[in-house]
Design a protein around this motif. Structure first.
Motif, PDB file in Angstrom:
ATOM      1  N   ASP A 259      29.130   4.062  37.041  1.00 20.73           N
ATOM      2  CA  ASP A 259      29.149   3.876  35.594  1.00 20.73           C
ATOM      3  C   ASP A 259      28.779   5.198  34.925  1.00 20.73           C
ATOM      4  O   ASP A 259      28.712   6.248  35.583  1.00 20.73           O
ATOM      5  CB  ASP A 259      28.222   2.721  35.182  1.00 20.73           C
ATOM      6  N   GLU A 260      28.505   5.162  33.621  1.00 20.38           N
ATOM      7  CA  GLU A 260      28.236   6.402  32.902  1.00 20.38           C
ATOM      8  C   GLU A 260      26.806   6.916  33.088  1.00 20.38           C
ATOM      9  O   GLU A 260      26.437   7.936  32.514  1.00 20.38           O
ATOM     10  CB  GLU A 260      28.544   6.223  31.422  1.00 20.38           C
ATOM     11  N   THR A 261      25.992   6.221  33.883  1.00 18.22           N
ATOM     12  CA  THR A 261      24.690   6.764  34.289  1.00 18.22           C
ATOM     13  C   THR A 261      24.775   7.360  35.686  1.00 18.22           C
ATOM     14  O   THR A 261      23.748   7.709  36.270  1.00 18.22           O
ATOM     15  CB  THR A 261      23.590   5.681  34.256  1.00 18.22           C
ATOM     16  N   CYS A 262      25.986   7.438  36.218  1.00 21.45           N
ATOM     17  CA  CYS A 262      26.248   7.928  37.581  1.00 21.45           C
ATOM     18  C   CYS A 262      25.829   6.930  38.662  1.00 21.45           C
ATOM     19  O   CYS A 262      25.762   7.287  39.840  1.00 21.45           O
ATOM     20  CB  CYS A 262      25.577   9.280  37.843  1.00 21.45           C
ATOM     21  N   THR A 263      25.548   5.675  38.290  1.00 17.68           N
ATOM     22  CA  THR A 263      25.141   4.664  39.257  1.00 17.68           C
ATOM     23  C   THR A 263      26.363   4.019  39.899  1.00 17.68           C
ATOM     24  O   THR A 263      27.305   3.612  39.203  1.00 17.68           O
ATOM     25  CB  THR A 263      24.308   3.567  38.567  1.00 17.68           C
ATOM     26  N   SER A 264      26.340   3.899  41.223  1.00 18.65           N
ATOM     27  CA  SER A 264      27.413   3.214  41.945  1.00 18.65           C
ATOM     28  C   SER A 264      27.597   1.806  41.391  1.00 18.65           C
ATOM     29  O   SER A 264      26.621   1.108  41.094  1.00 18.65           O
ATOM     30  CB  SER A 264      27.071   3.146  43.435  1.00 18.65           C
ATOM     31  N   VAL A 265      28.845   1.372  41.266  1.00 20.04           N
ATOM     32  CA  VAL A 265      29.106   0.018  40.783  1.00 20.04           C
ATOM     33  C   VAL A 265      28.723  -1.035  41.813  1.00 20.04           C
ATOM     34  O   VAL A 265      28.696  -2.228  41.506  1.00 20.04           O
ATOM     35  CB  VAL A 265      30.593  -0.154  40.383  1.00 20.04           C
ATOM     36  N   ASP A 266      28.399  -0.615  43.033  1.00 25.34           N
ATOM     37  CA  ASP A 266      28.018  -1.544  44.093  1.00 25.34           C
ATOM     38  C   ASP A 266      26.513  -1.679  44.270  1.00 25.34           C
ATOM     39  O   ASP A 266      26.039  -2.729  44.711  1.00 25.34           O
ATOM     40  CB  ASP A 266      28.598  -1.069  45.446  1.00 25.34           C
ATOM     41  N   ASP A 267      25.761  -0.618  43.952  1.00 31.96           N
ATOM     42  CA  ASP A 267      24.358  -0.583  44.359  1.00 31.96           C
ATOM     43  C   ASP A 267      23.591   0.342  43.428  1.00 31.96           C
ATOM     44  O   ASP A 267      23.906   1.534  43.342  1.00 31.96           O
ATOM     45  CB  ASP A 267      24.269  -0.072  45.805  1.00 31.96           C
TER      46      ASP A 267
END
Length: 396
Positions: A259-267
């Motif tokens: 996402d736009e916080t650089c967080t994986s969409v899985d974890d």
């Protein structure tokens, strides 16, 4: 009984990985480990200089990395997100497994001559990694100066390589469907004027795509056969398959989707940064310009979660493309906020000066964040300002 130190592992010691590790060092209660296959930082934006022998394109990690970060010279072969473990290639670190509480995926990009082009994998020299550029350097040492050299691909990497070789006295032909596809018309004219002055032969159009590579020639789509004592392949970049083979969600090229916080969409324990990440499936142009701040953003996301806070989405400012055209000239192509070019550039010696300063300041920015974690400031947001990146034009 005290709580154990949170363990944060950074995969990749390039521009994004180093900046992420340095930012994480702002908390002295974290155990930060940087896993990288090489013991030194590679200045990828100088690899064309390594090929001709006027720069070694490496910087010791103790110059750019905070002293509290542990460097583990190894490669990761698999991520087990459920168990929060990494499988290491060497097996030297307590067997083959490294545990983490948070993971920064900054695996970077790579390049290779495509197997689909007959002879390319056997006879062409990619130039996107240190070992590849060094292999080309050794090959050129055995090639007479007047012998013909063909550079395949005329994105920024191909342009810089062709110019560097020509300035060193080589006879260079640059072949591509288009010269400088990411540039404006005036910016492209600036580049081609300089290449012409250096004596580079430029062949472009659909007929100039390469269909085969031999030990002493290349074959073009229109049937032309060009002599080539050394063929340099710079037509595009790819990314390691690590995220894909680990079962994480990736885009069509294999970049980790975030996402736009650089967080994986899985974890939410995994964040991505740099060339191997695709925020909202709209990756930034593969470049140190994007990778440095992306590394900071990824680290800030981890730090926010460790503090029990919600990480904020932010965007990366993309303002220009810097191209070296030998040591005495360059082109600075200005960009809109969505990373598309405007018809404005700075060329000649001024362009060369700016490009060299960018190369030097890139190292200084990393060193500054290493000395004072948290000091780097260039992120914008929360609005997303970058558009989709060109996929395979050698945009670095």
């Amino acid at each position: 009984m005290t709580d154990p130190q949170p363990r944060v592992v950074v995969i990749g010691g390039g521009y994004a990985g180093v900046m992420a590790a340095n930012r994480l060092a702002s908390r002295d209660d974290l155990a930060v480990t940087l896993v990288n296959p090489r013991p030194q930082f590679v200045e990828r934006i100088r690899l064309h200089q390594l090929a001709v022998g006027n720069d070694d394109a490496v910087v010791p990690y103790d110059r750019v990395l905070n002293g509290g970060v542990r460097v583990l010279v190894d490669s990761v072969t698999r991520i087990d997100a459920a168990a929060r473990t990494l499988t290491l290639a060497s097996g030297l670190e307590s067997g083959t497994v490294l545990d983490y509480d948070y993971l920064v995926y900054a695996a970077g990009s790579t390049g290779a001559a495509p197997a689909a082009v007959p002879g390319a994998a056997e006879f062409a020299y990619p130039i996107s990694e240190w070992e590849q550029a060094d292999a080309l350097r050794h090959r050129l040492a055995d090639v007479a100066l007047p012998a013909p050299i063909v550079v395949v691909g005329a994105g920024l990497t191909g342009i810089e390589t062709a110019a560097e070789l020509a300035e060193a006295g080589r006879s260079v032909t640059l072949v591509s469907t288009q010269i400088g596809p990411s540039l404006s018309r005036p910016g492209r004219r600036s580049v081609t004027t300089r290449l012409n002055k250096l004596g580079v032969t430029m062949l472009e159009g659909e007929g100039a795509s390469v269909t085969a590579v031999g030990p002493d020639h290349v074959v073009l789509a229109d049937g032309r056969r060009l002599r080539s004592a050394a063929t340099v392949w710079s037509a595009g970049f790819g990314v390691p398959a690590l995220a894909t083979i680990s079962g994480l969600t990736t885009d069509g090229m294999g970049r980790l989707v975030t996402d736009e916080t650089c967080t994986s969409v899985d974890d939410d324990r995994i964040v991505g940064a740099g060339d191997a990440a695709a925020p909202s499936r709209q990756p930034y142009r593969m470049s140190c310009q994007a990778s440095l701040p992306m590394g900071v953003l990824a680290a800030d996301t981890v730090l926010a979660r460790l503090a029990g806070e919600q990480p904020a989405p932010r965007s990366v400012p993309m303002t220009a493309q810097c191209i070296s055209l030998g040591r005495d000239a360059g082109t600075l192509q200005l960009q809109r906020k969505n990373d598309t070019p405007v018809p404005v550039y700075i060329g000649g010696r001024a362009g060369a000066f700016i490009k060299e300063q960018v190369c030097r300041w890139t190292v200084k920015w990393m060193a500054g964040e290493a000395a004072e974690p948290g000091s780097y400031r260039s992120l914008k947001g929360p609005e997303r300002i970058a558009g989709p990146a060109p996929e395979a034009v050698g945009s670095r």
